[in-house]
Design an enzyme around this catalytic site. Structure first.
Site, short mmCIF file in Angstrom:
data_model
loop_
_atom_site.label_atom_id
_atom_site.label_comp_id
_atom_site.label_asym_id
_atom_site.label_seq_id
_atom_site.Cartn_x
_atom_site.Cartn_y
_atom_site.Cartn_z
N ASN A 9 0.81 -1.27 -0.07
CA ASN A 9 0.08 -0.10 -0.06
C ASN A 9 1.00 1.30 -0.09
O ASN A 9 1.50 1.64 1.01
CB ASN A 9 -0.84 0.09 1.18
CG ASN A 9 -1.38 1.07 1.54
OD1 ASN A 9 -1.81 2.17 0.74
ND2 ASN A 9 -2.09 1.39 2.67
N LYS A 11 0.23 4.30 -0.15
CA LYS A 11 -0.41 5.51 0.34
C LYS A 11 -0.13 6.80 -0.47
O LYS A 11 0.05 6.49 -1.60
CB LYS A 11 0.44 5.73 1.96
CG LYS A 11 0.20 4.42 2.76
CD LYS A 11 0.48 4.64 4.17
CE LYS A 11 0.19 3.21 4.84
NZ LYS A 11 0.44 3.36 6.31
N HIS A 93 -8.97 2.02 4.99
CA HIS A 93 -7.85 1.89 5.65
C HIS A 93 -8.04 2.67 6.90
O HIS A 93 -8.63 3.77 6.86
CB HIS A 93 -6.85 2.50 4.74
CG HIS A 93 -5.46 2.16 5.44
ND1 HIS A 93 -5.17 3.10 6.20
CD2 HIS A 93 -4.49 1.43 5.33
CE1 HIS A 93 -3.68 2.80 6.61
NE2 HIS A 93 -3.42 1.81 5.94
N GLU A 95 -6.44 4.95 8.20
CA GLU A 95 -5.91 6.32 7.78
C GLU A 95 -7.25 7.22 7.34
O GLU A 95 -7.43 8.68 7.70
CB GLU A 95 -4.73 6.39 6.92
CG GLU A 95 -3.39 6.35 7.64
CD GLU A 95 -2.52 5.89 6.96
OE1 GLU A 95 -2.35 5.86 5.75
OE2 GLU A 95 -1.60 4.95 7.69
N GLU A 165 -5.32 -4.63 10.52
CA GLU A 165 -4.40 -3.77 10.90
C GLU A 165 -4.37 -3.19 12.21
O GLU A 165 -5.39 -2.00 12.36
CB GLU A 165 -4.34 -2.79 9.75
CG GLU A 165 -4.15 -3.22 8.47
CD GLU A 165 -3.24 -2.35 7.43
OE1 GLU A 165 -2.40 -2.80 7.03
OE2 GLU A 165 -3.95 -1.14 7.38
N GLY A 171 3.01 2.02 11.00
CA GLY A 171 4.04 2.75 10.61
C GLY A 171 4.82 3.42 12.01
O GLY A 171 5.61 4.21 12.05
N SER A 211 3.71 -2.49 10.28
CA SER A 211 5.10 -2.69 10.52
C SER A 211 5.74 -3.93 10.20
O SER A 211 6.60 -4.71 10.90
CB SER A 211 5.41 -2.30 12.08
OG SER A 211 5.22 -1.03 12.31
#
Ligand code: PGA
Length: 254
Positions: A9, A11, A93, A95, A165, A171, A211
């Site tokens: 991904n 992003k 996602h 985010e 996730e 991250g 991660s």
């Protein structure tokens, strides 16, 4: 048997020029049972299609709007993604859920729109740090999956992928433990089984994301209920992604 999926991904990273550089530096020897996927920014889709067509590597998008066409300024329809050759589309996602306030219901509509348009949705689910600490991981997963169940009158007969996730692991360099991720993946499979039956639950692929790097991928994909990984930062580095894919292949050959 469920095929392994290694999904990068990107992003909001990589211009078209940078996409060319990335693929110029990326080499891989594809394994038939392990899919490799790049979910790239919308503006990179056609260049990615141009580069990857006929390679066996798949490409997809990171978002979609759940309507066929119309007055939705700034949005992209499922058919536009299909036309760009997308096989997969990431939906919900964390985010987008957190920064753009996408609700469970809105995300579920995206999953259904992608599914109905003949592509494979990758539904992202997972708890925040606060929810984990409060012991609410299962509750959160129930809410996120329940919204999806409500969109389907019958159990799906085509593919859907779910990516677990944990938000605190994205991250941060601090992945979940593989055992904990396996426990959650099993729980998600049980939720699916209760709603859609055992057979469907055994077909749906469940990924882990958060991660993942070349030094920890093996411990995740060797778990029984984890069928691949969704990879952020490490998927922007050609050598690292090459190593990740290699390690996933070793698992398959064992
Ligand atoms: P990360 O991101 O691998 O950089 O933690 C994962 C994701 O957001 O899908």
């Amino acid at each position: 048997m469920r095929r392994t999926l290694i999904a990068a991904n990107w992003k909001m990273n990589h211009t078209v020029a940078e996409t060319n550089v990335f693929f110029g530096n990326f080499t891989v020897s594809l394994h038939t049972d392990i899919e490799l996927l790049f979910c790239v920014p919308f503006t990179d889709l056609y260049q990615t299609k141009h580069i990857l067509k006929d390679t066996g590597i798949k490409w997809g998008a990171q978002n979609v709007f759940p309507a066929p066409k119309g007055a939705y300024t700034g949005e992209i329809s499922p058919y536009m993604l299909k036309e760009a050759g997308c096989t997969y589309v990431i939906c919900g996602h964390s985010e987008r859920r957190q920064i753009l306030k996408e609700s469970d219901e809105f995300v579920a509509k995206k999953v259904k729109a992608v599914y109905d348009n003949g592509m494979i949705p990758i539904l992202c689910v997972g708890e925040t740090e606060a929810e984990r600490k409060a012991g609410k991981t299962k509750e959160r997963l129930q809410e996120e999956t329940q919204a999806i169940f409500l969109q389907f009158e019958e159990p799906p007969t085509k593919e859907i992928v779910i990516a677990y996730e944990p938000i605190w692991a994205i991250g941060t360099g601090e992945a979940s433990s593989p055992e904990k991720a396996e426990e959650v993946a099993l729980y998600i499979r049980e939720l699916i089984s209760t709603e859609w039956g055992k057979e469907t639950s055994q077909k749906i692929r469940i990924l882990y994301g958060g991660s993942i790097q070349s030094n920890n991928i093996s411990s995740f994909i060797t778990q029984k209920n984890i069928d691949g990984c969704l990879i952020g930062g490490a998927g922007l580095k050609p050598n690292e992604l090459h190593k990740i894919y290699q390690k996933a292949s070793i698992k398959e050959e064992e």
